[in-house]
Design a protein around this motif. Structure first.
Motif, mmCIF file in Angstrom:
data_model
loop_
_atom_site.group_PDB
_atom_site.id
_atom_site.type_symbol
_atom_site.label_atom_id
_atom_site.label_comp_id
_atom_site.label_asym_id
_atom_site.label_seq_id
_atom_site.Cartn_x
_atom_site.Cartn_y
_atom_site.Cartn_z
ATOM 1 N N PRO A 235 0.926 -1.136 -0.238
ATOM 2 C CA PRO A 235 0.069 0.198 -0.051
ATOM 3 C C PRO A 235 0.949 0.958 -0.050
ATOM 4 O O PRO A 235 1.853 1.465 0.469
ATOM 5 N N SER B 214 2.343 9.745 0.179
ATOM 6 C CA SER B 214 1.133 11.095 -0.029
ATOM 7 C C SER B 214 1.971 11.756 -0.772
ATOM 8 O O SER B 214 0.974 13.010 -0.708
ATOM 9 N N LYS C 93 -7.940 -5.109 0.675
ATOM 10 C CA LYS C 93 -7.598 -3.910 -0.026
ATOM 11 C C LYS C 93 -6.837 -4.932 -0.874
ATOM 12 O O LYS C 93 -5.869 -4.648 -0.045
ATOM 13 N N HIS D 44 -2.490 -3.568 0.242
ATOM 14 C CA HIS D 44 -2.815 -4.320 1.230
ATOM 15 C C HIS D 44 -2.890 -5.389 1.136
ATOM 16 O O HIS D 44 -1.646 -6.388 1.913
ATOM 17 N N GLU E 168 -7.702 3.884 -6.391
ATOM 18 C CA GLU E 168 -8.428 3.929 -5.169
ATOM 19 C C GLU E 168 -8.299 4.257 -3.602
ATOM 20 O O GLU E 168 -9.187 5.347 -3.282
ATOM 21 N N THR E 169 -6.664 4.545 -3.045
ATOM 22 C CA THR E 169 -6.338 5.465 -2.541
ATOM 23 C C THR E 169 -6.509 6.467 -2.413
ATOM 24 O O THR E 169 -6.695 7.868 -1.638
ATOM 25 N N ASN F 43 -9.412 8.900 -3.211
ATOM 26 C CA ASN F 43 -10.056 9.223 -1.798
ATOM 27 C C ASN F 43 -9.453 10.782 -1.998
ATOM 28 O O ASN F 43 -9.940 11.961 -0.822
ATOM 29 N N SER G 287 -0.439 4.096 6.306
ATOM 30 C CA SER G 287 -0.575 3.700 4.518
ATOM 31 C C SER G 287 -1.377 5.033 4.919
ATOM 32 O O SER G 287 -1.552 5.472 5.903
ATOM 33 N N ILE G 288 -1.444 5.716 3.555
ATOM 34 C CA ILE G 288 -2.177 6.381 3.429
ATOM 35 C C ILE G 288 -3.763 6.279 3.645
ATOM 36 O O ILE G 288 -4.587 7.141 4.353
ATOM 37 N N ASP G 289 -4.028 5.042 3.358
ATOM 38 C CA ASP G 289 -5.255 4.411 3.940
ATOM 39 C C ASP G 289 -5.737 4.743 5.178
ATOM 40 O O ASP G 289 -6.765 4.913 5.344
ATOM 41 N N GLU H 74 -8.431 7.374 7.215
ATOM 42 C CA GLU H 74 -9.504 7.051 7.889
ATOM 43 C C GLU H 74 -9.891 7.309 9.159
ATOM 44 O O GLU H 74 -10.946 7.737 9.676
#
Length: 578
Positions: free
Chosen positions: A132, A138, A188, A191, A250-251, A254, A386-388, A392
């Motif tokens: 990821p 980022s 995901k 990941h 997907e990341t 967002n 992770s950026i995720d 979140e």
């Protein structure tokens, strides 16, 4: 523009005093005095003319100021000489009226630059598809996407590219790992790939003899690419890469980031460019042979030699990177790369190789890494945020804030508002800091809703929306003539706000020319703070004088437009209510 009018008048006056043409004169720059009592613009040109004219700066400033008063510079109410400085005072009645009219007429286009007729290819993110995206990536992605948006708004044609490293050792480890470990399809994609990568590295550390399998996979994939054939090996690589990329996309979505083109490293092996690059570099006479082929770049001040190819003829990342850059630079007027500071030497070597072959080189924006308070990150060891996770957590905190403020009660609306706040919080916190400065990422700083975070700017916009919605119940502007706008003595908070708003086109141009999106980010906070001071000190709907109400409402409308345009450049949406 008033600044341009002032500078042209100054050049003309200096020409009269010195006989020098504008081309030979020193550049005239205008500064903003610390207080409006000292003027809106100031120049120290009298100090620079003192030696040439053999007079004191105070005398020269007085002469120029008195002379310029008779010029009736458009938009200037008064000119004063103060201790050798020449200070210019705006006629805010006409300045504000024209400025507001310009913003309201242009709306979404306010601040846009003229078409440059130049194509830019901007490469950013380009992370290896072996796990990821983490917070270090980022910074690359957010700086790159923000710069793309700034350049487009400034009038350039910009194409963003993601250079996919599908031929390196990391991807071979993933492919090998997929034959040993089960891919968790409930997670995901990126990941899940990352878990396989970490587990495979552990396996390789425990069983060094398995390394030959990795080298074998790399060789077979390159051989198949050279023949441009599809077989079991190529399918495995393509599956692994695409699976990870689907998670990356997907990341990035967002964060409102989308690449125009994904360029695969292997494509330059398939089309023969890599072999051609090696051949041409061999012909330069700068290639040395020992256990590998090395390119001597000492003519460019680079002591380290670039490893060009293995003796068995297989290429390396560096060679494929040169081929990619040749292709890229052939198809644009300007190339820009966003790279981590640890890539400086590699970038210099690639650029030197391009020069050796007679090609243009890309501009490079280097950024320092974001570290965690507890230490550095490692994808191989699986220690990173992770950026995720970052997003979140930002969204969770934003949801709490929205609920606490009672902004909305509907679950979907709360989620939508929080999503925009979270995206803004992450993007703004990263882009506002100059890329060359190291960052220690701390949650409290990233999600600051009170002082310097993006929510401050988004809240100013929401306040504008609320004022403009409420005006319908408190005020009817149909009987007001636009020509009556600002026909009163403006107070300082009004002056500062309109002056700040009208800086936007210059800010965009400056940011684009310097390749620094943080200039826009810092400016946006200035706009929000100027508006908040205006809101706190200038009654709007409660003001009795209808001309003042009308003028201030137009300032609110203009603020809303500038915030929307500016945040859009930074890839940030306005929730409208907060």
């Amino acid at each position: 523009m008033i600044e341009k009018n002032i500078i042209e008048a100054l050049y003309k006056k200096i020409n009269e005093l010195t006989g020098e043409s504008e081309e030979k004169m020193e550049t005239i720059r205008l500064e903003e005095p610390p207080s409006l009592n000292l003027g809106d613009y100031s120049t120290n040109i009298a100090f620079r003319l003192a030696k040439l004219l053999k007079k004191s700066p105070m005398v020269i400033a007085e002469e120029i100021a008195n002379s310029l008063k008779s010029e009736n510079i458009e938009g200037i109410k008064d000119i004063k000489a103060v201790n050798g400085y020449i200070n210019f005072f705006l006629n805010y009645n006409s300045y504000s009226k024209k400025g507001v009219k310009k913003i309201l007429n242009e709306k979404d286009n306010f601040g846009k630059g003229e078409e440059k007729n130049k194509k830019i290819i901007l490469e950013h993110t380009s992370a290896n598809p072996n796990g990821p995206l983490h917070i270090g990536h980022s910074r690359n992605a957010i700086v790159g996407d923000s710069l793309k948006r700034v350049l487009e708004f400034a009038g350039y044609n910009v194409e963003t590219q993601y250079y996919v490293n599908d031929m390196g050792r990391q991807e071979a480890i993933v492919v090998f790992g997929l034959s040993k470990f089960k891919l968790d399809k409930n997670k995901k994609p990126d990941h899940a790939i990352g878990e396989v990568y970490v587990e495979t590295n552990k396996l390789l550390n425990e069983n060094p003899e398995l390394e030959k399998n990795i080298l074998d996979l790399m060789k077979k994939y390159e051989e198949a690419s050279e023949k441009n054939e599809e077989n079991e090996i190529t399918k495995k690589f393509e599956y692994a890469v695409n699976y990870a990329l689907s998670g990356f996309k997907e990341t990035l979505k967002n964060l409102n980031i989308k690449h125009d083109k994904f360029v695969w490293e292997s494509s330059y092996v398939k089309n023969g460019m890599v072999k051609e690059v090696i051949k041409r570099l061999m012909e330069t006479g700068k290639v040395e042979k020992d256990e590998v082929y090395r390119l001597n770049l000492s003519d460019f001040g680079i002591e380290k030699k670039l490893v060009l190819a293995r003796l068995n003829g297989t290429s390396l990342y560096s060679t494929r990177d040169i081929a990619y850059h040749i292709d890229k630079m052939k198809n644009c007027d300007i190339g820009i790369n966003i790279l981590g500071a640890d890539h400086k030497l590699t970038a210099e070597m690639v650029n030197a190789s391009l020069k050796l072959l007679g090609y243009n080189t890309p501009e490079i924006v280097f950024y320092e890494f974001i570290s965690l308070p507890e230490g550095s990150m490692s994808t191989r060891r699986g220690r990173f945020i992770s950026i995720d996770e970052l997003f979140e957590e930002a969204k969770r905190r934003a949801i709490d804030e929205v609920k606490k403020r009672g902004v909305a009660t509907d679950k979907d609306e709360i989620n939508e508002i929080a999503h925009k706040i979270a995206t803004g919080a992450v993007r703004y916190n990263i882009v506002r800091i100059s890329p060359e400065k190291p960052m220690v990422f701390r949650w409290d700083e990233a999600l600051d809703f009170e002082k310097v975070g993006c929510p401050v700017i988004q809240y100013a916009h929401a306040r504008c929306c609320r004022i403009l919605e409420n005006k319908e119940n408190n005020y009817n502007e149909k009987n007001i003539n636009f020509n009556e706008l600002f026909n009163y003595e403006l107070i300082d908070n009004e002056k500062i706000l309109i002056k700040t708003l009208l800086k936007f086109p210059n800010i965009v141009e400056k940011s684009a020319n310097a390749r620094k999106p943080q200039i826009v980010a810092i400016y946006m906070l200035d706009v929000a703070q100027a508006f908040n001071r205006f809101y706190g000190n200038c009654p709007i709907l409660k003001e009795e004088n209808q001309n003042i109400v009308y003028s201030r409402l137009k300032l609110v409308e203009c603020t809303k437009i500038v915030i929307e345009n500016g945040l859009n450049i930074l890839g940030i949406e306005c929730p409208g209510k907060m």
